[in-house]
Design an enzyme around this catalytic site. Structure first.
Site, short mmCIF file in Angstrom:
data_model
loop_
_atom_site.label_atom_id
_atom_site.label_comp_id
_atom_site.label_asym_id
_atom_site.label_seq_id
_atom_site.Cartn_x
_atom_site.Cartn_y
_atom_site.Cartn_z
N LEU A 412 71.16 -33.40 39.76
CA LEU A 412 72.06 -32.38 39.20
C LEU A 412 71.33 -31.48 38.22
O LEU A 412 71.67 -30.30 38.07
CB LEU A 412 73.23 -33.06 38.48
CG LEU A 412 74.20 -33.84 39.36
CD1 LEU A 412 75.22 -34.59 38.49
CD2 LEU A 412 74.92 -32.93 40.33
N GLY A 418 65.19 -36.25 30.37
CA GLY A 418 65.41 -37.05 31.56
C GLY A 418 65.98 -36.25 32.71
O GLY A 418 66.14 -35.04 32.64
N ASP A 531 74.89 -29.71 18.04
CA ASP A 531 74.36 -28.74 19.02
C ASP A 531 75.51 -28.14 19.83
O ASP A 531 75.49 -28.13 21.06
CB ASP A 531 73.35 -29.41 19.94
CG ASP A 531 72.48 -28.39 20.68
OD1 ASP A 531 72.46 -27.21 20.26
OD2 ASP A 531 71.82 -28.76 21.65
#
Length: 730
Positions: A412, A418, A531
């Site tokens: 995806l 990662g 964030d």
């Protein structure tokens, strides 16, 4: 007769193997100066694949110089992908250095940034580094895809590049990495805290990291040179007519060549935006030329192991045969006599091997489980103080099956921490599974506490952490699957299927505000997200907003007002007060959310180089427009068409209060959520009766949402860091 035919065949194979494999088409020129020019590159009409691969051989005082004509770059070397050496196809070129000012830098010529858009070339992420030189300056590289890369540089008291340079940012030089698909960029020189002089030379460049050694680099010579060596990775378009013609519609494999859209380098096997081909082992030549990979004669290699027997060259390999007086019949009889015993022995060895591998696999899983904090998590799961379901621990085999053994077609997204795969569990549920790149072994306890906390966050507008798997070398995190992309995509790359109406924008803003209010004040251990941005706001199948990416979040004690951390965040959303003090508070999240509100109101990106220097930052642009009474000049056309003036002004006023430079004067998220709900009812009175136009049409988020009842979080530890690499952006 047999021996004569065998001898003739060997001589023919030797003669074929000794011929040089072709690198160019037909009679095309193979070299310019000392540089070999292999097809698809070429010199002259008909010798190159298309205009991006055309090489012009120019004459200079130093002899012939090859130039990549379309990009106007001097070529230093071209290499084909190497299947045996696991290396990608690269072009070494000479890139221009970009200066802040020709006058202060003492150069006569301005160099425009190089663009490779439209080509099958990218700037190599693994081989290049972005470096910049200058005092008290922030260097920003804009790759034109909304991502901004940069670094900050400062100097000593003499405002000059000091000795023993390391390019760490504190010695007048800084450096950073680039993205993997970079094709074009520009450099923006910004003063850092207003400490840089106007007459100082500042310059930046993208270059080959193996050629740039700060400690030994002569920066005066570097500044005057105007150019620096860089590395491009290249391939050919997978769907191009030449590719289909060369490989006859079957270019993924062949007996003499191999093609793939994944890099050959085993340490850098990432998806490429183009096709790369190489000759297989035992072959040499150029795979981009039809029948261009030719068999080599391995018998000529002194490393062959025939040990006195005759070496016969085959296609792609060699074979050892007996000479005169062959004992073939004897060996066949011995083989038949020993065949049954060998078969039984092999069966025994195979069963023993399977047993040992199974035992080794079990022990390895146990070691990884302990190493990754599995025993601590089991203790958390069985604690009477927690309500964490035992289903939060997943089996590695189930996750491998769910992702088709982590097939690259299931990816995806990929980030700095990662890779995320789409998976289908045995019960049919669709999930997102994150496989981390690195592990911080010193933060195992924090990681386990983080899982215990995040798995209990039960809010309809927060991406749910379903659980984890600890019996692999790198832990796997399992999240609910959010199918409809990010708010950033729908605001800045809209499509006809989903038009972001004013009512929808108000709903999304209200949902996100409610989620942040929950994290700040309703959880037993308050959480600062750190964030907040439109790319971290996902939309599910009902277009319900989901706050994601808790990779840099912080959990704090109930009586704690702030956390002091290394400054991190995203340009355009970063709280100026936090940037100056390094102290992050709940009001820092409020500031970032204020930028998202302005994005929803104006439809503009948080950072844009299309606006003037003082207006590039959307928050500053918005505040200046409010001060000049020009609010309705910057509001998105869709908002102006559908919204009421009173509601738009109230929404803008709320955003303005969130963007206040003094954090203490900003409203808490709970008040922000209440005010947004009031504005929604002001804009759409039908909400007071329990329905809206959006709801009647689509029956989306509000009808399908799960309960927002708060499940108490474990409070046996008053402070939990959620900064580890395990929970970075999904």
């Amino acid at each position: 007769m047999f021996q004569i035919l065998l001898l003739l065949g060997s001589l023919l194979l030797h003669e074929q193997g000794s011929q040089a494999a072709p690198l160019v088409k037909g009679n095309c020129t193979q070299k310019c100066g000392e540089v070999t020019i292999p097809f698809p590159f070429g010199i002259g009409t008909g010798c190159f694949l298309d205009e991006w691969y055309e090489i012009v051989c120019q004459e200079s005082s130093n002899g012939s110089v090859p130039v990549l004509n379309k990009a106007n770059l001097r070529v230093l070397n071209i290499s084909l992908p190497d299947y045996n050496g696991n290396t990608n196809g690269i072009i070494n070129v000479s890139l221009p250095i970009l200066y802040s000012s020709n006058v202060s830098c003492g150069v006569n010529k301005s160099f425009a940034p190089v663009s490779l858009k439209g080509s099958q070339f990218v700037f190599s992420e693994s081989r290049n580094v972005f470096a910049a030189v200058g005092c008290g300056i922030r260097f920003l590289m804009d790759d034109t895809k909304s991502a901004i890369i940069g670094c900050t540089s400062s100097c000593g008291a003499d405002n000059d590049v000091v000795g023993n340079v390391t390019c760490s940012g504190s010695d007048g030089c800084c450096q950073t990495t680039i993205t993997s698909d970079l094709q074009a960029f520009s450099v923006n020189f910004q003063p850092n805290n207003g400490t840089v002089g106007n007459n100082e030379c500042k310059y930046a460049f993208l270059g080959d990291r193996s050629q740039f050694v700060p400690a030994t680099t002569d920066f005066d010579e570097l500044r005057a040179s105007g150019r620096f060596a860089a590395v491009l990775e290249w391939g050919i378009a997978e769907s191009s007519e030449p590719a289909l013609e060369i490989y006859n519609y079957d270019y993924i494999s062949g007996d003499s060549y191999y093609c793939s859209t994944v890099g050959f380098n085993l340490g850098y096997r990432v998806a490429m935006p183009f096709l790369q081909c190489s000759c297989r082992g035992g072959f040499t030549g150029n795979p981009y030329i039809r029948h261009g990979c030719e068999d080599i004669d391995e018998c000529e290699d002194p490393a062959n192991r025939c040990s006195g027997r005759k070496c016969v060259n085959r296609r792609g390999y060699y074979d050892c045969v007996e000479g005169r007086g062959s004992n073939t019949i004897k060996f066949l009889l011995i083989g038949i006599g020993a065949g049954l015993g060998a078969l039984l022995l092999l069966l025994f060895l195979w069963l023993s091997y399977k047993f040992m591998m199974k035992r080794k696999e079990i022990k390895l899983k146990e070691r990884y489980f302990k190493q990754n904090g599995g025993l601590l998590l089991q203790q958390q799961l069985h604690s009477s103080e927690n309500n964490v379901d035992n289903s939060k621990l997943f089996d590695s085999k189930d996750l491998e099956k769910a992702t088709d053994n982590f097939n690259k077609n299931r990816i995806l997204g990929q980030g700095g921490q990662g890779t995320v795969y789409k998976g289908m569990l045995a019960d049919g549920g669709i999930v997102a599974i994150k496989k981390s790149k690195a592990i911080d072994k010193g933060k195992v306890e924090q990681f386990i506490n983080e899982i215990a906390i995040l798995s209990q966050i039960n809010h309809r507008n927060v991406v749910k952490l379903l659980g984890c798997c600890l019996e692999t070398e790198l832990p796997l995190l399992v999240y609910e699957f959010i199918p409809n992309g990010t708010l950033f995509q729908y605001l800045h790359a809209p499509n006809e299927e989903f038009i972001v109406s004013w009512d929808t924008r108000l709903r999304i803003a209200t949902e996100v505000a409610g989620a942040l209010s929950y994290l700040h004040s309703s959880a037993s251990i308050p959480i600062y997200h750190r964030d907040i941005k439109s790319t971290n706001i996902l939309l599910d199948d009902k277009y319900c907003a989901k706050v994601a990416d808790f990779g840099t979040s912080k959990s704090v004690m109930l009586d704690q007002t702030h956390v002091t951390t290394r400054v991190q965040g995203t340009f355009g959303y970063l709280d100026p007060e936090y940037f100056q003090s390094s102290q992050f508070t709940d009001k820092s999240d409020v500031y970032s959310f204020g930028v998202v509100l302005v994005e929803l109101l104006t439809g503009q990106k948080p950072i844009s180089f299309l606006r003037d220097d003082e207006e590039r930052n959307l928050a500053s642009y918005f505040l200046l427009s409010m001060d000049d009474n020009r609010l309705f000049d910057i509001v998105d056309a869709e908002v102006l068409k559908q919204g009421k003036k009173e509601g738009i002004v109230a929404f803008a006023s709320l955003a303005r209060s969130c963007l206040n430079l003094h954090g203490k004067t900003r409203p808490p998220m709970k008040e922000v959520a209440i005010e947004l709900e009031r504005i929604r009812k002001l804009e759409n009175p039908a909400m007071k009766h329990g329905h809206t136009q959006e709801k009647r049409k689509t029956k989306t988020c509000w009808e399908s949402a799960v309960s927002t009842d708060i499940i108490a979080l474990p409070d046996q530890q008053s402070f939990v860091s959620i900064e580890s690499s395990y929970t970075s952006s999904i």
